[in-house]
Every structure is written in structure tokens, then in C-alpha cells.
Design a protein around this motif. Structure first.
Motif, mmCIF file in Angstrom:
data_model
loop_
_atom_site.group_PDB
_atom_site.id
_atom_site.type_symbol
_atom_site.label_atom_id
_atom_site.label_comp_id
_atom_site.label_asym_id
_atom_site.label_seq_id
_atom_site.Cartn_x
_atom_site.Cartn_y
_atom_site.Cartn_z
ATOM 1 N N ALA A 84 49.226 45.798 50.238
ATOM 2 C CA ALA A 84 47.828 46.021 49.878
ATOM 3 C C ALA A 84 47.064 44.715 50.027
ATOM 4 O O ALA A 84 47.651 43.622 49.968
ATOM 5 C CB ALA A 84 47.707 46.528 48.445
ATOM 6 N N ILE A 85 45.755 44.829 50.239
ATOM 7 C CA ILE A 85 44.893 43.653 50.194
ATOM 8 C C ILE A 85 44.620 43.367 48.725
ATOM 9 O O ILE A 85 43.920 44.118 48.047
ATOM 10 C CB ILE A 85 43.589 43.892 50.969
ATOM 11 C CG1 ILE A 85 43.898 44.109 52.456
ATOM 12 C CG2 ILE A 85 42.638 42.716 50.794
ATOM 13 C CD1 ILE A 85 42.677 44.441 53.303
ATOM 14 N N THR A 86 45.191 42.291 48.210
ATOM 15 C CA THR A 86 45.122 42.004 46.781
ATOM 16 C C THR A 86 43.851 41.257 46.393
ATOM 17 O O THR A 86 43.448 41.291 45.225
ATOM 18 C CB THR A 86 46.347 41.199 46.338
ATOM 19 O OG1 THR A 86 46.386 39.957 47.062
ATOM 20 C CG2 THR A 86 47.629 41.973 46.619
ATOM 21 N N SER A 87 43.238 40.551 47.342
ATOM 22 C CA SER A 87 41.963 39.880 47.091
ATOM 23 C C SER A 87 41.347 39.552 48.440
ATOM 24 O O SER A 87 42.000 39.594 49.480
ATOM 25 C CB SER A 87 42.139 38.608 46.258
ATOM 26 O OG SER A 87 42.889 37.643 46.973
ATOM 27 N N ARG A 88 40.046 39.245 48.424
ATOM 28 C CA ARG A 88 39.376 38.876 49.662
ATOM 29 C C ARG A 88 38.223 37.939 49.345
ATOM 30 O O ARG A 88 37.696 37.876 48.226
ATOM 31 C CB ARG A 88 38.869 40.115 50.399
ATOM 32 C CG ARG A 88 37.808 40.913 49.661
ATOM 33 C CD ARG A 88 37.221 42.010 50.552
ATOM 34 N NE ARG A 88 38.173 43.086 50.805
ATOM 35 C CZ ARG A 88 38.579 43.433 52.023
ATOM 36 N NH1 ARG A 88 38.135 42.774 53.078
ATOM 37 N NH2 ARG A 88 39.401 44.441 52.184
ATOM 38 N N GLY A 89 37.842 37.158 50.356
ATOM 39 C CA GLY A 89 36.677 36.294 50.279
ATOM 40 C C GLY A 89 35.785 36.561 51.467
ATOM 41 O O GLY A 89 36.009 37.511 52.243
#
Length: 550
Positions: A84-89
Motif C-alpha cells: 500500500a502507499i503508506t504516505s505521500r508528499g
């Protein structure tokens, strides 16, 4: 078994690469055990264990090798069950692959060829080594580079008529050896390392090393034929419990066009950016520093001493510590030292001689309960390192630095089988022989003798007849299955890392013997080291021999 690696058709690779072009940052699940992720410059196909496809610059770089994987203690490879994508900027995504033991993250930026990686522990067992690595197409990656070597990797054709003599080590018809362990190095001295060819390079850059176990002398493999770098080292032979929530990394896995200068430039940039601001973990960002001034009890500054911040329990030697986070440096000529970006917490502080002006000091310094708070510098003033007072030394051979440097054949570079160049029998005369005449390794059955002359006046320095002399033996490393007897004038005193290419150090060992004054005599004395049992390429790696009155 050596496998033939077939280069994937560049036409096929270009077609597959085109499918994922202009997608930006992405993670896509193909089925229950397959995912694809990357950016417009590269992408990876990840299966349950292996990342089996790597597309970059219009080519597939894994071929029929196994690709990327992570595991511990041999081939206990981690099995990924979800992603999963756990965080993004604004310009990156953090893709987390989960397994029973923890979570491996790939942090992918828009315009970067490669990704940052870090692993968060959930339930790893006690272990001795944790590693992550790429196995890539050897027809594309022809050379290996560490801070000590930059040379072609052995061609697969060399193995066909060679004789395997131990794990990952073969002897050629001309008597020389090829082994992956020649590409080992000291993990805390690395700048960057990797494998490369005329079109592609795969590199690892570790600007921070606090997730490495052990002290200054920790060593492990970097790269080898059919394998790109990637070992995260733990002390082999002793399993260590792992701290829940511990994070290894982040480090940078870099892809480029095979230019060493580009990898070097990137390594400098990463060092300036560490610790990385994009990792929002509060414990990772909570850091302080420490400075100190260390002096010996005889008044000397601890010039050049090796300094280690590690476990609170100072009874556990630094070389086998691996549960938490660790920091290393060296004191300056005045005994002052400093460490930056230390994670908040409580540590033990250790120091020992690294040779040179402290080459005669075999005691260690330790202090427990060093508290590091976020945003502050802990000042440690007037630290006193206790050393023996008024020592009456008879002789010393070799500097005490836990290394075989200074002896014949000791020191870099790594090279298999060099211990066999040491003689079975050797005579060293104190006052006439030089340190370089003593060989770095002793393994063959036979006796190495140290002859030294004691006049009546020298014997009187020992005090009354009840006093004794102390023989201190420091071994830079020892590989099991070889036995040694130690004697003084034919009287037995007692029973006190060679096979993997090491020529500088292994796991340090220190032993002392009490020699009764009656065992010494006026005139010629002989100290003997007799190997009584030999196993090929295993034995004793010397650091220092000291004889003194107690």
C-alpha cells in the motif's frame, strides 16, 4: 550451482517499459501476490518473495537472475502479503510491503532513478544477519566497486573448470582463487558501493549508519558475481534479539548509466541531506548530540581512540551488540570527540586504542547511562580512562589496535588464501627483529618463537620473588578448529577470521597469562606459540603481544 544468465531481449524489454511510461508515481496490484510500482524512469514487478523484473532506460535488468529480496540468517526470505502507499508528499510516495516480520518501504521520488528503502521491525526473531539485495544480469553488470576496490567481477566462464574449496570460493588451475568475500569491506567506512557496466549501474548509498550493528570493525559483503550489494550486517555466530519498532535505514538504492562519478556525487548529496526530513517518524526525527573529553589516568589525552555509543549494558562487548542503534567516531589528538544526529535515548559509551600513540594501551574505557535528548548537545567533561600505573614493560610486538596492520601480509586488500603464506615455524628476536617480520596470521602446525634476553638488572625490576609477569595476547581475529599451546621456556601456560579473505581484523579476542618469576631466567628466554591442530585457512590473526611485570 552456477547458473547461466540469459540477457532479456531488449526489444521485449522496451515494449514492456512503454506500457508504464508517463504514469508518474504509481503502485498497481496485478493479483494477490504481484504488484508493480515505480515512476516514469523505472519500475519493478514485485512477487511474494522476489522483485523479478526491473525496467530502466528501455531494458530489463534482472534477466534470469532472481531479482530483489530480503531475508535473514541464510535463506529465511521474507514473504510479502500486501502492499500500500503508506504516505505521500508533493513529489514522492512511500510504498510499504508488509510481511509477518515487518514492513519494507520503497520511497519513490518523481525524478529519481532508484528509491530510498527502510525496514520497520514488527516480529523479527533473534537473528545474526539481516540483508536485502539485488541479483541482476551479469552480462550487464561487469564490475564491482567498494571504497577499497574497483575491478571486474569474475566471469562465469572461470567457474566451469574451477574447484570449489569452500562456500562461494573456487580455486583455478593456476592455483589462484576467486571468491565473493574479496569484495567485503568495513561497513562504517563506506562511501558508496555497487555493480556497474557500460550502460547501467546499481548502487547502495548509506549516509546514516546508526542502524548498523557492532563497532568500527564490523565487516560484510558488498557485491559479487550475480549479486549486487545489499547486506545489512549482524555479527555472524551470535543471534541478537531485535527491538520492536526498530527501523533499518533509510538508505538509497540508485540506478544510473554506470558512471562511478555520478554515484559519487549522489553519495555526497545524500550525506548532506541525512537524516532525511521526509521520514515523519517521530523517533527517527528526535535527535541530539554528544561531545566529550577523554584522558588516560597517566595524563595522556586519548589521542585517536576509537569511540562507540551503544548498549547501556557495558558488560556486552561492542562487537556483538545489535539490538538498538549505534554510533562510532574517533577522538582527536587532544582526546576530544563528538557525535551528531544521535537518536534520543540512553546509551553506553566505550573507547579503546586504535593504535598510533595509544598502541601500548590494552585496557578499554566504558561508561553507562549517557542520556541524549532531542535538540541538545550532551557535554561529557573530564572522562578518565584507567590504565595500569608505572608499568615495567619487557617488550611489545605490534600496536594494540585490534588489527593486524604492521605485520607481514596484514591489512587491505581482502584476498583469500594469504594465510598460507605464513610459515609453520618462525623465530623472532626482541631487539633485532622488526614487527614486519612477524606474520599477520598463524595457522600451520609448528611453533612461532619469541626470544628475549633478560639481564640480572631487568629481572630485579620485577620486584621480589613472589611477583609475576603478565603476558597479554591480542588477536585481531580467530577462526575455529585451529588450536594453539603457549609456553615460556618450554613450560605450558595454557590454552588461550581468516577463511573469508580478511587480512586486517575479525572478531577481536584478548587473553592474559600470569608467568611466575621463577619461570623466567637470566639470559635467553623463549616464548613459544605452537599450533597443534590445523584446519585449512583457519587460525589466529595477530594484533599485539605484550610482556610486562605485574
Amino acid at each position: 550451482m552456477i547458473r547461466s544468465i540469459i540477457l532479456t531481449s531488449s526489444c521485449f524489454a522496451a515494449c514492456v517499459q512503454l506500457v508504464f511510461a508517463n504514469r508518474g508515481l504509481f503502485l498497481e496490484q496485478i493479483d494477490n501476490t504481484t504488484w508493480t510500482f515505480g515512476n516514469d524512469l523505472w519500475n519493478v514487478t514485485q512477487e511474494a518473495v522476489y522483485a523479478s523484473k526491473l525496467y530502466f532506460r528501455g531494458s530489463e535488468l534482472v534477466g534470469s537472475a532472481t531479482g530483489h529480496y530480503m531475508g535473514y540468517d541464510g535463506e529465511n526470505n521474507l514473504v510479502w502479503t500486501s502492499a500500500a502507499i503508506t504516505s505521500r508528499g508533493e513529489d514522492y510516495i512511500d510504498v510499504g510491503f508488509s510481511c509477518e516480520e515487518g514492513e519494507l518501504h520503497w520511497v519513490i521520488f518523481d525524478c529519481m532513478s532508484g528509491a530510498y528503502q527502510y525496514f520497520a521491525n514488527r516480529a523479527l526473531p533473534d537473528l545474526s544477519i539481516l540483508r536485502t539485495l539485488w541479483r541482476l544480469d551479469p552480462k550487464l553488470f561487469l564490475r564491482g566497486r567498494t571504497y577499497q576496490r574497483d575491478e571486474p567481477l569474475p566471469d562465469f566462464a572461470l567457474y566451469q573448470n574451477a574447484t570449489k574449496v569452500q562456500d562461494e570460493t573456487w580455486q583455478l588451475a593456476n592455483g589462484s582463487f576467486i571468491t565473493k568475500y574479496d569484495f567485503s569491506d568495513y561497513v562504517r567506512e563506506r562511501d558508496f558501493y555497487g555493480i556497474y557496466g557500460p550502460r547501467f549501474g546499481s548502487w547502495y548509498i548509506h549516509p546514516g549508519t546508526d542502524y548498523y550493528n557492532s563497532d568500527h570493525l564490523s565487516q560484510t559483503l558488498t557485491c559479487a558475481t550475480q549479486r549486487s550489494p545489499g547486506h545489512l550486517p549482524f555479527p555472524r555466530g551470535e543471534k541478537v534479539a531485535q527491538l520492536a519498532g526498530k527501523v533499518w535505514g533509510p538508505w538509497l538504492w540508485l540506478l544510473n548509466d554506470g558512471t562511478v562519478e555520478d554515484a559519487s556525487r549522489q553519495a555526497s548529496e545524500e550525506l548532506a541531506k541525512w537524516p532525511y526530513p521526509w521520514l515523519k517518524d517521530p523517533a527517527y526525527q528526535s535527535r541530539g548530540g554528544v561531545t566529550g573529553n577523554l584522558r588516560l589516568s597517566d595524563g595522556r589525552p586519548a589521542s585517536g581512540a576509537a569511540v562507540f555509543m551503544g548498549d547501556i549494558d557495558t558488560t556486552r562487548r561492542p562487537s556483538v551488540q545489535g539490538k538498538r542503534y549505534y554510533y562510532t567516531t574517533h577522538a582527536g589528538h587532544d582526546g576530544r570527540f563528538s557525535l551528531e544526529h544521535v537518536r534520543s535515548g540512553t546509551y553506553g559509551l566505550y573507547a579503546w586504542s586504535d593504535g598510533d600513540t595509544l598502541g601500548d594501551v590494552y585496557t578499554n574505557f566504558s561508561k553507562s547511562g549517557i542520556d541524549i535528548a532531542a535538540g541538545t548537545i550532551t557535554e561529557l567533561c573530564d572522562l578518565t580512562w584507567t590504565v595500569p600505573d608505572k608499568v615495567k614493560r619487557l617488550f611489545t610486538i605490534g600496536d594494540f589496535d585490534k588489527k593486524a596492520i604492521g605485520f607481514r601480509n596484514g591489512g587491505s586488500p581482502y584476498q583469500h588464501g594469504i594465510s598460507n603464506q605464513s610459515p609453520a615455524n618462525l623465530k623472532f628476536t626482541v631487539g633485532k627483529s622488526t614487527t614486519s617480520e612477524w606474520h599477520y596470521a598463524q595457522a600451520l602446525v609448528g611453533t612461532w618463537a619469541i626470544e628475549f634476553d633478560l639481564g640480572q638488572q631487568t629481572l630485579m625490576l620485577g620486584g621480589d620473588g613472589d611477583d609475576s609477569a603478565t603476558l597479554s595476547l591480542s588477536f585481531a581475529g580467530y577462526s575455529q578448529s585451529t588450536a594453539m599451546n603457549v609456553t615460556i621456556n618450554d613450560q605450558l601456560l595454557g590454552d588461550p577470521s581468516l577463511y573469508r579473505s580478511g587480512k586486517t581484523s575479525g572478531e577481536w579476542r584478548f587473553v592474559q597469562y600470569s608467568i611466575p618469576r621463577a619461570a623466567l631466567k637470566e639470559g635467553l628466554n623463549t616464548l613459544g606459540f605452537t599450533v597443534t591442530r590445523y584446519t585449512q585457512w583457519r587460525g589466529f590473526m595477530w594484533d599485539s603481544i605484550i610482556l610486562e611485570w605485574t
